[in-house]
Write an enzyme that holds these catalytic residues in place. Structure first.
Site, PDB file in Angstrom:
ATOM      1  N   ASP A  12       0.825  -1.228   0.000  1.00 36.58           N
ATOM      2  CA  ASP A  12       0.000   0.000   0.000  1.00 36.58           C
ATOM      3  C   ASP A  12       0.852   1.269   0.000  1.00 36.58           C
ATOM      4  O   ASP A  12       0.492   2.253  -0.653  1.00 36.58           O
ATOM      5  CB  ASP A  12      -0.911   0.044   1.244  1.00 36.58           C
ATOM      6  CG  ASP A  12      -1.948  -1.063   1.230  1.00 36.58           C
ATOM      7  OD1 ASP A  12      -2.187  -1.626   0.146  1.00 36.58           O
ATOM      8  OD2 ASP A  12      -2.501  -1.367   2.304  1.00 36.58           O
TER       9      ASP A  12
HETATM   10  P1  NAP Z   1       0.799  -3.997   3.076  1.00 33.00           P
HETATM   11  O1  NAP Z   1       0.204  -3.029   2.138  1.00 33.00           O
HETATM   12  O2  NAP Z   1      -0.051  -4.570   4.125  1.00 33.00           O
HETATM   13  O3  NAP Z   1       1.425  -5.166   2.187  1.00 33.00           O
HETATM   14  C1  NAP Z   1       2.227  -6.143   2.742  1.00 33.00           C
HETATM   15  C2  NAP Z   1       2.642  -7.101   1.642  1.00 33.00           C
HETATM   16  O4  NAP Z   1       3.599  -7.991   2.215  1.00 33.00           O
HETATM   17  C3  NAP Z   1       1.508  -7.952   1.118  1.00 33.00           C
HETATM   18  O5  NAP Z   1       1.088  -7.493  -0.152  1.00 33.00           O
HETATM   19  C4  NAP Z   1       2.084  -9.381   1.100  1.00 33.00           C
HETATM   20  O6  NAP Z   1       1.993  -9.900  -0.226  1.00 33.00           O
HETATM   21  C5  NAP Z   1       3.543  -9.196   1.499  1.00 33.00           C
HETATM   22  N1  NAP Z   1       4.009 -10.266   2.390  1.00 33.00           N
HETATM   23  C6  NAP Z   1       3.360 -10.819   3.433  1.00 33.00           C
HETATM   24  N2  NAP Z   1       4.115 -11.773   3.973  1.00 33.00           N
HETATM   25  C7  NAP Z   1       5.265 -11.825   3.288  1.00 33.00           C
HETATM   26  C8  NAP Z   1       6.443 -12.606   3.378  1.00 33.00           C
HETATM   27  N3  NAP Z   1       6.588 -13.559   4.296  1.00 33.00           N
HETATM   28  N4  NAP Z   1       7.435 -12.378   2.495  1.00 33.00           N
HETATM   29  C9  NAP Z   1       7.306 -11.429   1.539  1.00 33.00           C
HETATM   30  N5  NAP Z   1       6.216 -10.646   1.398  1.00 33.00           N
HETATM   31  C10 NAP Z   1       5.211 -10.851   2.265  1.00 33.00           C
HETATM   32  O7  NAP Z   1       2.080  -3.375   3.800  1.00 33.00           O
HETATM   33  P2  NAP Z   1       2.661  -1.888   3.815  1.00 33.00           P
HETATM   34  O8  NAP Z   1       3.012  -1.455   2.435  1.00 33.00           O
HETATM   35  O9  NAP Z   1       3.685  -1.886   4.876  1.00 33.00           O
HETATM   36  O10 NAP Z   1       1.428  -0.987   4.240  1.00 33.00           O
HETATM   37  C11 NAP Z   1       0.899  -1.017   5.552  1.00 33.00           C
HETATM   38  C12 NAP Z   1      -0.615  -1.008   5.499  1.00 33.00           C
HETATM   39  O11 NAP Z   1      -1.120  -1.344   6.787  1.00 33.00           O
HETATM   40  C13 NAP Z   1      -1.169   0.351   5.138  1.00 33.00           C
HETATM   41  O12 NAP Z   1      -2.362   0.191   4.420  1.00 33.00           O
HETATM   42  C14 NAP Z   1      -1.434   0.942   6.517  1.00 33.00           C
HETATM   43  O13 NAP Z   1      -2.401   1.972   6.504  1.00 33.00           O
HETATM   44  C15 NAP Z   1      -1.944  -0.271   7.253  1.00 33.00           C
HETATM   45  N6  NAP Z   1      -1.831  -0.186   8.717  1.00 33.00           N
HETATM   46  C16 NAP Z   1      -0.742   0.410   9.251  1.00 33.00           C
HETATM   47  C17 NAP Z   1      -0.640   0.532  10.615  1.00 33.00           C
HETATM   48  C18 NAP Z   1       0.530   1.297  11.205  1.00 33.00           C
HETATM   49  O14 NAP Z   1       0.373   1.875  12.274  1.00 33.00           O
HETATM   50  N7  NAP Z   1       1.697   1.262  10.568  1.00 33.00           N
HETATM   51  C19 NAP Z   1      -1.622  -0.031  11.466  1.00 33.00           C
HETATM   52  C20 NAP Z   1      -2.715  -0.693  10.888  1.00 33.00           C
HETATM   53  C21 NAP Z   1      -2.806  -0.752   9.488  1.00 33.00           C
HETATM   54  P3  NAP Z   1       2.058 -11.502  -0.478  1.00 33.00           P
HETATM   55  O15 NAP Z   1       1.021 -12.111   0.401  1.00 33.00           O
HETATM   56  O16 NAP Z   1       1.784 -11.624  -1.932  1.00 33.00           O
HETATM   57  O17 NAP Z   1       3.440 -11.937  -0.104  1.00 33.00           O
END
Ligand code: NAP
Length: 464
Positions: free
Chosen positions: A391
């Protein structure tokens, strides 16, 4: 009983320790010491309160401590690093629940003994109940969303904001009636409790996807405000100060998060934010081509790169690959390349998630760059290496007004000369939406668990 001036003095010492500790949490170099200092402050506050007050027997307190500590130790040991946000949400909820119980108990106690509660105490009791109840049920809903027991998407129904506003007005009206009635009945009290619990559920249900970090920090702030109200109710100064510190630092964190998500705090406070455009988020990537790459080819590119920017995301936390990331960076640096880390404020699942993991792997802190600092440097980078981020690098945030993350600032990974993405497959991230970056002609996908891929990359770069 400890003499009152001694209690006041010790509470003052505890409060000063909280503030000094909090100040030190502001930098990674002093954070551990800051945590310990605040811990000592809390110990002083707890010990003084236990010796000063004779509200319940020490037997009951010991039993509560025993059960609570056993549960706390079990939860802290069992929770995975990736499930921390749910745990934080639940703990915020417990804080709110405790404030609700103390305020409610104080009201019922006064009723039982026929005490005339002064108006100011009555107001703080009602506020403690309202904010405590909203925090409790709101946090439970946040927990179920993060734990994926409920859909992480915004759950909305027509007229939701109007219903919330009506509920709020009803709670205020009932509270005023309660305060104004000389011989208060119990039904308005129970009605305020029930409606406040319902309001907490309805406020958090419409929030979802990438907006969850804001709601968690906001609930954290609410739990502090509820505790401060409880401090006024029972006349405990250290509770007022600690609650105010949590409340204000939570609001500051919420504001930082809002800025990161490009939302206003008013949006958050009035609920139902993050829902816009959710229906338009199901864009399909059918027909687009994905270019996958082998670890050997990716390693060659990294080995000869002059400038590499690493973009960690939630997948790095899932794979626990932070140590392998540092090893790869060291290999690239040994060959003369420069490596920087780009940290998005909401990467991972809790504020500072990436910073904590990389610090644990001994990545020098001065290699970590905030989004605003690093975004201008992507255009000059030979390779942007995306490790389990999705994201926070999704260009739809810039280009697709129908996307639920539209308007959220992202890391400009797509401006690098080339992009290598490490993830297991094509699954979406937390917001549940497609990411065009993965289909871009300069993007190469290295499929597999991030730790396994990084281990292969380290070995390959060593051998080049
Ligand atoms: P993300 O958008 O959640 O994407 C994480 C990606 O990691 C997934 O597409 C997944 O794809 C991949 N993944 C999972 N396990 C893996 C592994 N073992 N090896 C390799 N890849 C792996 O992560 P982000 O870009 O860090 O964004 C964070 C999101 O979480 C945002 O939408 C944010 O708003 C939200 N959020 C953040 C917080 C905060 O405080 N930081 C709290 C709650 C929500 P695959 O399954 O295809 O591998």
């Amino acid at each position: 009983m400890i003499p009152a001036p001694v209690v006041a003095l010790l509470y003052l010492v505890a409060s000063v320790l909280f503030i000094v500790g909090l100040r030190r949490l502001g930098s990674p170099a002093t954070a551990r010491r800051g945590n310990a200092i605040s811990g000592v402050g809390m110990l002083i506050a707890v010990v003084v309160t236990l010796f000063d007050r004779a509200i319940v027997s020490y037997g009951t307190i010991a039993a509560g401590l025993l059960v609570g500590s056993a549960l706390g130790i079990w939860m802290a040991r069992a929770v995975k690093m990736t499930a921390m946000p749910q745990m934080v949400a639940l703990l915020n909820g417990f804080g709110g629940g405790a404030s609700l119980l103390v305020s409610g108990a104080e009201f019922l106690r006064a009723e039982l003994v026929g005490d005339q509660v002064p108006v100011d105490t009555g107001i703080t009791i009602q506020l403690g109940i309202l904010i405590g109840a909203v925090t409790l049920t709101g946090s439970v809903v946040a927990y179920t969303k993060l734990q994926e027991l409920l859909s992480g998407r915004p759950l909305v129904f027509a007229g939701q904001k109007a219903v919330n506003a009506l509920l709020f007005v009803a709670i205020v009206a009932l509270s005023v009636y309660q305060l104004a009635t000389p011989d208060p009945l119990l039904w308005p009290f129970y009605a305020v409790c029930a409606l406040s619990l319902l309001l907490g559920v309805l406020l958090v249900l419409p929030i979802g996807g990438a907006d969850m970090p804001v709601v968690i920090s906001l609930l954290n702030s609410y739990s502090g405000i509820a505790a401060a109200m409880t401090g006024f109710v029972i006349g405990n100064s250290v509770l007022i100060i600690a609650g105010a510190l949590v409340g204000s630092s939570g609001i500051i964190l919420s504001q930082i998060m809002c800025r990161a998500m490009n939302r206003s705090l008013a949006n958050v406070l009035f609920g139902a934010f993050g829902a816009q455009g959710a229906a338009g988020s199901t864009r399909s990537a059918a027909g687009l081509t994905v270019r996958s790459v082998t670890a050997e080819d990716a390693a060659l590119r990294l080995a000869y790169a002059q400038r590499v920017i690493i973009v960690p995301g939630y997948g790095m936390a899932v794979a626990q690959s932070q140590h392998a990331v540092r090893e790869l960076a060291e290999q690239i640096e040994k060959r003369g390349g420069e490596v920087k880390y780009a940290i998005h404020p909401v990467a991972g699942r809790m504020p500072g998630h990436m910073n904590v993991l990389l610090a644990e792997a001994n990545v020098p802190y001065d290699r970590l760059y905030d989004m605003e600092e690093i975004n201008g440097e992507f255009a000059g980078a030979d390779v942007a290496l995306v490790i389990g981020a999705n994201d926070v690098v999704n260009p739809a945030a810039r280009t697709d007004p129908a996307s639920p993350i539209y308007g959220m600032p992202i890391l400009n990974v797509d401006q690098a000369q080339s992009v290598i993405v490490l993830k297991r497959g094509m699954s979406p991230g937390f917001a549940g939406i497609e990411n065009d970056l993965f289909y871009h002609e300069k993007t190469s996908m290295l499929f597999g668990d991030a730790k396994a891929s990084l281990t292969k990359l380290v070995a390959e770069v060593k051998g080049v």
